[in-house]
Design a protein around this motif. Structure first.
Motif, PDB file in Angstrom:
ATOM      1  N   ARG A 209      -5.367   1.054 -11.080  1.00 47.43           N
ATOM      2  CA  ARG A 209      -4.961   0.836  -9.560  1.00 47.43           C
ATOM      3  C   ARG A 209      -6.091   1.175  -8.662  1.00 47.43           C
ATOM      4  O   ARG A 209      -6.890   2.041  -9.062  1.00 47.43           O
ATOM      5  CB  ARG A 209      -3.596   1.516  -9.639  1.00 47.43           C
ATOM      6  CG  ARG A 209      -2.310   1.338 -10.399  1.00 47.43           C
ATOM      7  CD  ARG A 209      -1.260   2.167 -10.311  1.00 47.43           C
ATOM      8  NE  ARG A 209      -0.047   1.681 -10.888  1.00 47.43           N
ATOM      9  CZ  ARG A 209       0.338   1.536 -12.093  1.00 47.43           C
ATOM     10  NH1 ARG A 209      -0.658   2.183 -13.084  1.00 47.43           N
ATOM     11  NH2 ARG A 209       1.432   1.102 -12.518  1.00 47.43           N
TER      12      ARG A 209
ATOM     13  N   SER B 123       1.664 -10.297 -11.109  1.00 47.45           N
ATOM     14  CA  SER B 123       3.143 -10.275 -11.085  1.00 47.45           C
ATOM     15  C   SER B 123       3.457  -9.671 -12.466  1.00 47.45           C
ATOM     16  O   SER B 123       2.661  -9.583 -13.576  1.00 47.45           O
ATOM     17  CB  SER B 123       4.033 -11.485 -10.709  1.00 47.45           C
ATOM     18  OG  SER B 123       3.497 -12.550 -11.743  1.00 47.45           O
TER      19      SER B 123
ATOM     20  N   GLN C 271      -4.115  -9.245  -7.307  1.00 41.94           N
ATOM     21  CA  GLN C 271      -2.738  -8.971  -7.391  1.00 41.94           C
ATOM     22  C   GLN C 271      -1.922  -9.444  -8.691  1.00 41.94           C
ATOM     23  O   GLN C 271      -2.308 -10.750  -8.898  1.00 41.94           O
ATOM     24  CB  GLN C 271      -2.012  -9.271  -6.247  1.00 41.94           C
ATOM     25  CG  GLN C 271      -2.422  -8.660  -5.068  1.00 41.94           C
ATOM     26  CD  GLN C 271      -1.781  -8.933  -3.683  1.00 41.94           C
ATOM     27  OE1 GLN C 271      -2.395  -9.414  -2.864  1.00 41.94           O
ATOM     28  NE2 GLN C 271      -0.397  -8.734  -3.525  1.00 41.94           N
TER      29      GLN C 271
ATOM     30  N   ARG D 258      -4.411  -4.438  -8.497  1.00 41.86           N
ATOM     31  CA  ARG D 258      -5.225  -4.065  -9.413  1.00 41.86           C
ATOM     32  C   ARG D 258      -6.557  -4.280  -9.321  1.00 41.86           C
ATOM     33  O   ARG D 258      -7.025  -5.353  -8.599  1.00 41.86           O
ATOM     34  CB  ARG D 258      -4.805  -4.668 -10.953  1.00 41.86           C
ATOM     35  CG  ARG D 258      -3.334  -4.251 -11.112  1.00 41.86           C
ATOM     36  CD  ARG D 258      -3.207  -2.746 -11.527  1.00 41.86           C
ATOM     37  NE  ARG D 258      -1.979  -2.600 -12.083  1.00 41.86           N
ATOM     38  CZ  ARG D 258      -0.697  -2.415 -11.384  1.00 41.86           C
ATOM     39  NH1 ARG D 258      -1.016  -2.180  -9.944  1.00 41.86           N
ATOM     40  NH2 ARG D 258       0.205  -1.989 -11.824  1.00 41.86           N
TER      41      ARG D 258
ATOM     42  N   GLY E  47      -3.386  -1.784  -1.872  1.00 43.21           N
ATOM     43  CA  GLY E  47      -2.562  -0.926  -2.922  1.00 43.21           C
ATOM     44  C   GLY E  47      -1.409   0.033  -2.295  1.00 43.21           C
ATOM     45  O   GLY E  47      -0.440   0.203  -2.985  1.00 43.21           O
ATOM     46  N   HIS E  48      -1.606   0.418  -1.127  1.00 39.22           N
ATOM     47  CA  HIS E  48      -0.524   1.041  -0.527  1.00 39.22           C
ATOM     48  C   HIS E  48       0.540   0.234  -0.017  1.00 39.22           C
ATOM     49  O   HIS E  48       1.661   0.768   0.448  1.00 39.22           O
ATOM     50  CB  HIS E  48      -1.282   1.999   0.649  1.00 39.22           C
ATOM     51  CG  HIS E  48      -1.952   3.255   0.209  1.00 39.22           C
ATOM     52  ND1 HIS E  48      -1.304   4.363  -0.230  1.00 39.22           N
ATOM     53  CD2 HIS E  48      -3.227   3.475   0.334  1.00 39.22           C
ATOM     54  CE1 HIS E  48      -2.210   5.249  -0.628  1.00 39.22           C
ATOM     55  NE2 HIS E  48      -3.275   4.823  -0.416  1.00 39.22           N
ATOM     56  N   CYS E  49       0.341  -0.981   0.498  1.00 42.56           N
ATOM     57  CA  CYS E  49       1.448  -1.985   1.030  1.00 42.56           C
ATOM     58  C   CYS E  49       1.946  -2.915  -0.041  1.00 42.56           C
ATOM     59  O   CYS E  49       2.824  -3.609   0.632  1.00 42.56           O
ATOM     60  CB  CYS E  49       0.714  -2.516   2.066  1.00 42.56           C
ATOM     61  SG  CYS E  49      -0.159  -1.634   3.519  1.00 42.56           S
ATOM     62  N   ARG E  50       1.296  -3.222  -1.093  1.00 42.27           N
ATOM     63  CA  ARG E  50       1.911  -4.177  -1.874  1.00 42.27           C
ATOM     64  C   ARG E  50       1.819  -3.839  -3.477  1.00 42.27           C
ATOM     65  O   ARG E  50       0.993  -3.077  -3.763  1.00 42.27           O
ATOM     66  CB  ARG E  50       1.154  -5.568  -1.731  1.00 42.27           C
ATOM     67  CG  ARG E  50       0.956  -6.289  -0.407  1.00 42.27           C
ATOM     68  CD  ARG E  50       2.267  -6.654  -0.046  1.00 42.27           C
ATOM     69  NE  ARG E  50       2.588  -8.037  -0.635  1.00 42.27           N
ATOM     70  CZ  ARG E  50       3.637  -8.764  -0.584  1.00 42.27           C
ATOM     71  NH1 ARG E  50       4.665  -8.207  -0.015  1.00 42.27           N
ATOM     72  NH2 ARG E  50       3.697 -10.188  -1.021  1.00 42.27           N
ATOM     73  N   ARG E  51       2.786  -4.437  -4.243  1.00 36.78           N
ATOM     74  CA  ARG E  51       2.733  -3.681  -5.488  1.00 36.78           C
ATOM     75  C   ARG E  51       2.039  -4.787  -6.306  1.00 36.78           C
ATOM     76  O   ARG E  51       1.563  -5.982  -5.802  1.00 36.78           O
ATOM     77  CB  ARG E  51       4.177  -4.004  -6.231  1.00 36.78           C
ATOM     78  CG  ARG E  51       5.242  -3.238  -5.396  1.00 36.78           C
ATOM     79  CD  ARG E  51       6.462  -3.325  -6.258  1.00 36.78           C
ATOM     80  NE  ARG E  51       7.522  -2.426  -5.531  1.00 36.78           N
ATOM     81  CZ  ARG E  51       8.960  -2.437  -6.067  1.00 36.78           C
ATOM     82  NH1 ARG E  51       9.426  -3.419  -6.742  1.00 36.78           N
ATOM     83  NH2 ARG E  51       9.888  -1.758  -5.464  1.00 36.78           N
ATOM     84  N   GLY E  52       1.506  -4.368  -7.614  1.00 33.88           N
ATOM     85  CA  GLY E  52       0.608  -5.103  -8.270  1.00 33.88           C
ATOM     86  C   GLY E  52      -0.809  -5.312  -8.139  1.00 33.88           C
ATOM     87  O   GLY E  52      -1.486  -6.077  -8.676  1.00 33.88           O
TER      88      GLY E  52
ATOM     89  N   TRP F 179       4.965  -5.466   5.135  1.00 36.53           N
ATOM     90  CA  TRP F 179       3.925  -5.117   4.644  1.00 36.53           C
ATOM     91  C   TRP F 179       2.369  -5.409   5.585  1.00 36.53           C
ATOM     92  O   TRP F 179       1.464  -4.701   5.377  1.00 36.53           O
ATOM     93  CB  TRP F 179       3.704  -5.862   3.279  1.00 36.53           C
ATOM     94  CG  TRP F 179       3.117  -7.215   3.093  1.00 36.53           C
ATOM     95  CD1 TRP F 179       4.150  -8.258   3.397  1.00 36.53           C
ATOM     96  CD2 TRP F 179       2.070  -7.872   2.940  1.00 36.53           C
ATOM     97  NE1 TRP F 179       3.656  -9.526   3.169  1.00 36.53           N
ATOM     98  CE2 TRP F 179       2.231  -9.270   2.997  1.00 36.53           C
ATOM     99  CE3 TRP F 179       0.849  -7.046   3.003  1.00 36.53           C
ATOM    100  CZ2 TRP F 179       1.010 -10.002   2.757  1.00 36.53           C
ATOM    101  CZ3 TRP F 179      -0.333  -7.969   2.784  1.00 36.53           C
ATOM    102  CH2 TRP F 179      -0.098  -9.452   2.988  1.00 36.53           C
TER     103      TRP F 179
END
Length: 367
Positions: A7, A74, A72, A55, A48-53, A213
């Motif tokens: 992350r 899924s 990113q 890396r 990384g603070h605004c979206r999931r996944g 986001w």
């Protein structure tokens, strides 16, 4: 090849410094595109603070970082370039001479497919999956603003003459002009986002600032300032009234044109063009090599550019059902969009239709 996936917040200080050093020296090794701020650790951290996944894969050779690959992912293993849809430079940042295998990289990252739409030059392992390449105009200012202005006078004399004539009319009508290259007032950032939202609606485009986001990303980047990166808000004022503004990321050598907008009340004076010229002047004085205007056909880009670089779109895949399904879903949409955008006989009527829809949405229709 030793590859680990993290992350953004898990990167060590040493890794982040190594990443930044690769970008700082990229132009010395013939890869200036790797210095793009969209490829920076700061942008990855903000995403990384605004979206999931989000890396970051770190490839090491002899225990030392050799490459950084932000992406990113899924839950099903569909990968996208980090910030796909808003980032104007994508790919893997690496030290000189580093080579990688695309499928091996995907396997290490747990990806069946990785999609991109602004892959920078020099990414040979990923370029095998490119379905098309597109021009991205830039403004070269490494030799100084006067050299750039001389280029414009030589290549586009009518444009220069009409733009400075509008500036003189604006001075008479609007009062003294004042340009702030690095505006730190967050209220002005909100004004810019309001202008941009109105522009999207006016032209029938999808309003990016309806997505929470994206607002969060812009605000976070606005407050991000390191020696090698900052979110740059530039504003042109007339008699202390803001008339044009731009927000975009900058690295040590590159400014990316991201969200420019202006007050429609001053449209006849082309305040956006006047602002871009002032951005170029201030950026040249600040040691910036070039301003990336971004992929896409716009008349103002053609007027301002000195040359073009190339970015690609497409996807790299492993032999996996998820990869084939994703491509089958996305390929027709991309093909249709590109067919319209790249062919004037299709783009112009489509653009007029979108603007007409925008008029109706904005309540300006006389029907």
């Amino acid at each position: 090849m030793d590859i680990t996936v993290h992350r953004p917040g898990e990167l060590t200080t040493a890794d982040r410094l190594a990443w930044t050093a690769m970008q700082s020296k990229a132009h010395l090794h013939g890869s200036p595109e790797l210095a793009n701020p969209f490829l920076s650790p700061e942008f990855a951290l903000a995403m990384g603070h605004c979206r999931r996944g989000v890396r970051i894969a770190v490839a090491r050779q002899d225990g030392e970082p050799a490459a950084f690959f932000p992406f990113q992912r899924s839950a099903t293993g569909v990968g996208r370039a980090i910030g796909l849809g808003v980032s104007d430079a994508q790919g893997l940042v690496h030290r000189p001479g580093y080579e990688w295998d695309a499928r091996e990289m995907l396997r290490a990252c747990g990806l069946a497919v990785w999609e991109f739409d602004h892959l920078v030059d020099g990414q040979r392992a990923f370029e095998t999956g490119a379905t098309g390449s597109f021009a991205s105009p830039v403004i070269d200012i490494q030799d100084g603003y006067e050299a750039y202005l001389a280029h414009l006078r030589r290549e586009a004399p009518k444009f220069v003459k009409s733009t400075f004539a509008k500036e003189r009319r604006l001075l008479r009508a609007g009062g003294e002009l004042r340009y702030v290259h690095d505006e730190r007032d967050p209220r002005m950032l909100r004004t810019l986002m309001r202008w941009k939202s109105a522009q999207y609606r006016r032209t029938g485009r999808s309003d990016r600032f309806t997505q929470t986001w994206i607002i969060q990303l812009v605000e976070r980047l606005f407050h991000t300032r390191t020696e090698s990166f900052s979110g740059l808000l530039s504003v042109l004022y007339a008699d202390d009234r803001p008339i044009a503004a731009h927000f975009g990321p900058r690295s040590e050598r590159i400014i990316c044109c991201w969200f420019p907008a202006y007050d429609p009340a001053f449209a006849k004076y082309s305040p956006g063009l006047l602002m871009h010229l002032r951005i170029a002047e201030a950026a040249a004085a600040d040691g910036i090599a070039y301003i990336d205007l971004g992929r896409g056909q716009k008349q103002y880009k053609d007027s301002l550019k000195t040359r073009e670089i190339s970015v690609s779109e497409g996807w790299v895949m492993r032999r996996h059902p998820v990869a084939f399904g994703h491509r089958a879903h996305r390929a027709p949409v991309r093909a249709l969009r590109n067919a319209v955008v790249e062919r004037p006989e299709l783009f112009e009527p489509a653009d007029k239709l979108l603007k007409r829809i925008g008029e109706i949405r904005s309540g300006r229709s006389h029907m």
